[in-house]
Design a protein around this motif. Sequence first.
Motif, PDB file in Angstrom:
ATOM      1  N   VAL A   9       0.859  -1.190   0.000  1.00  0.00           N
ATOM      2  CA  VAL A   9       0.000   0.000   0.000  1.00  0.00           C
ATOM      3  C   VAL A   9       0.890   1.232   0.000  1.00  0.00           C
ATOM      4  O   VAL A   9       1.713   1.416   0.904  1.00  0.00           O
ATOM      5  CB  VAL A   9      -0.936   0.015   1.233  1.00  0.00           C
ATOM      6  N   VAL A  10       0.734   2.062  -1.038  1.00  0.00           N
ATOM      7  CA  VAL A  10       1.543   3.289  -1.150  1.00  0.00           C
ATOM      8  C   VAL A  10       0.620   4.488  -1.032  1.00  0.00           C
ATOM      9  O   VAL A  10      -0.350   4.618  -1.790  1.00  0.00           O
ATOM     10  CB  VAL A  10       2.303   3.322  -2.506  1.00  0.00           C
ATOM     11  N   ALA A  31      -4.623   3.442   7.042  1.00  0.00           N
ATOM     12  CA  ALA A  31      -5.408   2.434   7.780  1.00  0.00           C
ATOM     13  C   ALA A  31      -6.679   2.079   7.007  1.00  0.00           C
ATOM     14  O   ALA A  31      -7.069   0.908   6.941  1.00  0.00           O
ATOM     15  CB  ALA A  31      -5.755   2.947   9.176  1.00  0.00           C
ATOM     16  N   GLU A  32      -7.328   3.092   6.389  1.00  0.00           N
ATOM     17  CA  GLU A  32      -8.535   2.812   5.607  1.00  0.00           C
ATOM     18  C   GLU A  32      -8.185   2.025   4.339  1.00  0.00           C
ATOM     19  O   GLU A  32      -8.922   1.111   3.943  1.00  0.00           O
ATOM     20  CB  GLU A  32      -9.260   4.108   5.239  1.00  0.00           C
ATOM     21  N   ALA A  33      -7.044   2.371   3.716  1.00  0.00           N
ATOM     22  CA  ALA A  33      -6.608   1.641   2.508  1.00  0.00           C
ATOM     23  C   ALA A  33      -6.353   0.170   2.842  1.00  0.00           C
ATOM     24  O   ALA A  33      -6.726  -0.729   2.090  1.00  0.00           O
ATOM     25  CB  ALA A  33      -5.352   2.292   1.938  1.00  0.00           C
ATOM     26  N   VAL A  34      -5.738  -0.071   4.002  1.00  0.00           N
ATOM     27  CA  VAL A  34      -5.465  -1.452   4.453  1.00  0.00           C
ATOM     28  C   VAL A  34      -6.791  -2.187   4.693  1.00  0.00           C
ATOM     29  O   VAL A  34      -6.942  -3.354   4.313  1.00  0.00           O
ATOM     30  CB  VAL A  34      -4.591  -1.449   5.736  1.00  0.00           C
ATOM     31  N   ALA A  35      -7.769  -1.484   5.306  1.00  0.00           N
ATOM     32  CA  ALA A  35      -9.090  -2.096   5.558  1.00  0.00           C
ATOM     33  C   ALA A  35      -9.767  -2.482   4.238  1.00  0.00           C
ATOM     34  O   ALA A  35     -10.429  -3.522   4.156  1.00  0.00           O
ATOM     35  CB  ALA A  35      -9.973  -1.130   6.337  1.00  0.00           C
ATOM     36  N   PHE A  84      -1.037  -0.980  -4.392  1.00  0.00           N
ATOM     37  CA  PHE A  84      -2.286  -0.223  -4.254  1.00  0.00           C
ATOM     38  C   PHE A  84      -1.901   1.220  -3.971  1.00  0.00           C
ATOM     39  O   PHE A  84      -1.432   1.549  -2.886  1.00  0.00           O
ATOM     40  CB  PHE A  84      -3.144  -0.805  -3.128  1.00  0.00           C
ATOM     41  N   LEU A  85      -2.046   2.081  -4.976  1.00  0.00           N
ATOM     42  CA  LEU A  85      -1.733   3.500  -4.832  1.00  0.00           C
ATOM     43  C   LEU A  85      -2.994   4.188  -4.290  1.00  0.00           C
ATOM     44  O   LEU A  85      -4.021   4.229  -4.965  1.00  0.00           O
ATOM     45  CB  LEU A  85      -1.327   4.076  -6.186  1.00  0.00           C
ATOM     46  N   ASN A  86      -2.912   4.704  -3.082  1.00  0.00           N
ATOM     47  CA  ASN A  86      -4.107   5.188  -2.378  1.00  0.00           C
ATOM     48  C   ASN A  86      -4.540   6.583  -2.856  1.00  0.00           C
ATOM     49  O   ASN A  86      -4.511   7.560  -2.117  1.00  0.00           O
ATOM     50  CB  ASN A  86      -3.851   5.195  -0.862  1.00  0.00           C
ATOM     51  N   VAL A  87      -4.931   6.649  -4.137  1.00  0.00           N
ATOM     52  CA  VAL A  87      -5.511   7.872  -4.706  1.00  0.00           C
ATOM     53  C   VAL A  87      -6.833   7.490  -5.365  1.00  0.00           C
ATOM     54  O   VAL A  87      -7.048   6.324  -5.711  1.00  0.00           O
ATOM     55  CB  VAL A  87      -4.575   8.547  -5.749  1.00  0.00           C
ATOM     56  N   PHE A 107      -3.045  -0.695  -8.694  1.00  0.00           N
ATOM     57  CA  PHE A 107      -4.475  -0.437  -8.496  1.00  0.00           C
ATOM     58  C   PHE A 107      -4.674   0.897  -7.783  1.00  0.00           C
ATOM     59  O   PHE A 107      -3.880   1.253  -6.913  1.00  0.00           O
ATOM     60  CB  PHE A 107      -5.125  -1.542  -7.650  1.00  0.00           C
ATOM     61  N   ASP A 108      -5.728   1.629  -8.164  1.00  0.00           N
ATOM     62  CA  ASP A 108      -6.115   2.832  -7.414  1.00  0.00           C
ATOM     63  C   ASP A 108      -7.378   2.501  -6.611  1.00  0.00           C
ATOM     64  O   ASP A 108      -7.868   1.370  -6.636  1.00  0.00           O
ATOM     65  CB  ASP A 108      -6.342   4.023  -8.359  1.00  0.00           C
ATOM     66  N   ARG A 109      -7.918   3.505  -5.877  1.00  0.00           N
ATOM     67  CA  ARG A 109      -9.106   3.251  -5.041  1.00  0.00           C
ATOM     68  C   ARG A 109     -10.301   2.812  -5.895  1.00  0.00           C
ATOM     69  O   ARG A 109     -11.083   1.964  -5.490  1.00  0.00           O
ATOM     70  CB  ARG A 109      -9.469   4.522  -4.252  1.00  0.00           C
TER      71      ARG A 109
END
Length: 432
Positions: A9-10, A31-35, A84-87, A107-109
């Motif tokens: 997760v980036v 934390a939300e991205a991990v969830a 997983f790029l958290n955008v 992957f994005d959101r």
Amino acid sequence: GPGAQRVAVVHPAVKWGPQKSPLTTAELQVAEAVALVDTLQNWTVIDKIIIPTKNPNKKFVFGKGNFQVLTEKIKKLPHVTAVFLNVERISSLTKKELEGAWGMPVFDRYTVVLHIFRCNARTKEAKLQVALAEVPLLRSNLKNEVSQRDQQRGGSRYIMGSGETFLETQNRVLKERELKIRNALEKLRRKRALLRTQRRKCEFPMVSVMGYTNCGKTTLIKALTGEAGLQPRDQLFATLDITAHAGCLPSHMPVIYVDTIGFLTDLPHNLVESFSATLEEVAYSDLIVHVRDITHPETILQKATVLSVLRNLNLPSHLLDSMVEVHNKVDLIERYKPTEENALAVSALHGHGLEELKQEIEKKILTATGKKILTVNINLEGPQLSWLYKEATVQEVEVMPEDGTARVKVIIGSSAFGRYKNLFPNSEIFMS
């Protein structure tokens, strides 16, 4: 969809400027991205990386130096199969460049949430709405694929004898697919409208229960209705379909609670748009109950997200003004008292505060629906009592045996009240 993945997760942390949210931190966003990743079966988070950036919208998301540092970090991670790029969304060009640099899928959101939706879709309507949400993604993947073909072959090729390029053919197929899905959803929407009309005839009040994903909406509905069949799940986007559940208010008035899809920060607009057929039901409610997980560190941001989505749904202003705010999971905070005016403290799991919530819902429903609380004098030999039991909510019956009459306290809708006065013009009526 993508199968099992071991994910890095980036998170691009915006340090300053208009894109930095004052209501959260990089750690909470991670934390939300991990969830989100944990919601998917066979997906595992291997590492979490926070890298600062000034502008996450540029081609490589990060500055040159930080991008190099990040690339080295990712390449050193053992067994990682995806990033997983958290955008919210990355362009097909950015995706292509990043995948080329890191040698694995990115992957994005949008992609991750869409995959969760795909896994959780149960009904025909949910599956159609997920398919509709996939169309923009397929379109951007297509552009990427065509540009790769052109580079390999040296120019675009026509499909044999058709006069159409590969891109034109695929775009036409996509347009036809999108049209089919929209037509199928329109049929389902008309069916919903018919069911809604039938419910309106029965004058059942409707309460839409909304909130951020995993805030406890389904648990609250289970507590309010006592419906044993409801099985809440502790995961993001467990509910993708609108489901209706019958309940009863303190005055014995029947009510329908509607469980809706949860919301998420940075949920791409056209993903919400795809679920407009589901969310349309909310506009026809008599009341909205907004459930908040008050224990969550981002509860204020979550509230802002939900209210922003509700405003974008163009709901009638009276629905937004009369909304009931519920602070859920108060059993996890010692001596909790809401700071917001008119908010109700509830523990859906332990039943704390449910009676006060039901009374508040009843008060708002009576105002919203124009239902009246009346006392009527009836003759026990006549048909009035059975009519009232059928067409209204009977609260109390006080029988006077000496003269064969009864005083009946009822909650009655305006159209049923009109019919009652026409059928029984000599009946004595007292307003409560």
